[in-house]
Scaffold this active site. Sequence first.
Site, PDB file in Angstrom:
ATOM      1  CB  SER A 145      -0.921  -0.036   1.229  1.00 18.78           C
ATOM      2  OG  SER A 145      -0.153  -0.067   2.417  1.00 18.78           O
TER       3      SER A 145
ATOM      4  CG  HIS B 269       1.897   7.416   5.146  1.00 20.58           C
ATOM      5  ND1 HIS B 269       0.824   8.274   5.236  1.00 20.58           N
ATOM      6  CD2 HIS B 269       1.477   6.342   4.436  1.00 20.58           C
ATOM      7  CE1 HIS B 269      -0.210   7.749   4.584  1.00 20.58           C
ATOM      8  NE2 HIS B 269       0.159   6.567   4.101  1.00 20.58           N
TER       9      HIS B 269
ATOM     10  CG  ASP C 130       1.031  10.797   7.730  1.00 24.57           C
ATOM     11  OD1 ASP C 130       1.558   9.822   8.317  1.00 24.57           O
ATOM     12  OD2 ASP C 130       0.545  10.706   6.590  1.00 24.57           O
TER      13      ASP C 130
END
Length: 256
Positions: free
Chosen positions: A14, A190, A187
């Site tokens: 992802s 990530h 964040d």
Amino acid sequence: MVGPQRPQFVLFGSSIVQISYSNGGWGAILSDIYARKADVLLRGYYGWNSRRAIQVLDQVFPKDATVQPTLVIVYFGGNDSMGPHSSGLGPHVPLPEYIDNMRKIATHLKSLSENIRIIFLSCPPVDEARIRENTSAYFSELVRTNELCRQYSEACIELCKEMNLKVVDLWTALQKREDWLTACFTDGIHLAEEGSKIVVEEIVKVLKEAEWTPSLHWKSMATEFPEDSPYDLVLADGKTTINPSDWTYHRQIQWD
């Protein structure tokens, strides 16, 4: 296809995979470590979960491909572990289905070649407070908790034990660092450069310790174009050149 043909390492997953080529990410670091050893290819994208992976397995990893990957590093779980949305839309995948999907991914990859090697990455923790602070009004509520991350991480690890797969326990690895909440994320979800360094360290450790023949540890693999050349830099004696094919001085970290 460019030559010479080299081993292919595929990163499948992802956004943790897609962003791994940005901001000192772990994919970029692996590409540097293996710059003269293997081609590191990205096949991971924002928003993907294990359901999406199952849909595209045959496209990303066709069984009739002339060349099959030497190594596949797989990461799914962060998006799957998000809380379900009332509409039924969104990335959430129930835990039993997630386990089944990851089993299908592993089974498909194993079928590509008897020599293929596979490493799964388990779901890392998140910074819940920063996620709440950074959530945009553009999205519906994002439900990401460490309790859910832990459950999906443990499930991934147990599946790997069952299927005799190598696994990196990112849930545990990141939290070994005392300041992981502030240092490891951009964040809250990530990975920042410091978080990526941990991922690389764990992957390289697996590759070094794996009893695979041939070894895929970077120091054990052949260097591309290793021969001496009269076109290399000339030594102080003015008579000989120095072979730079295995230089690593440019790296901030000298990986083991």
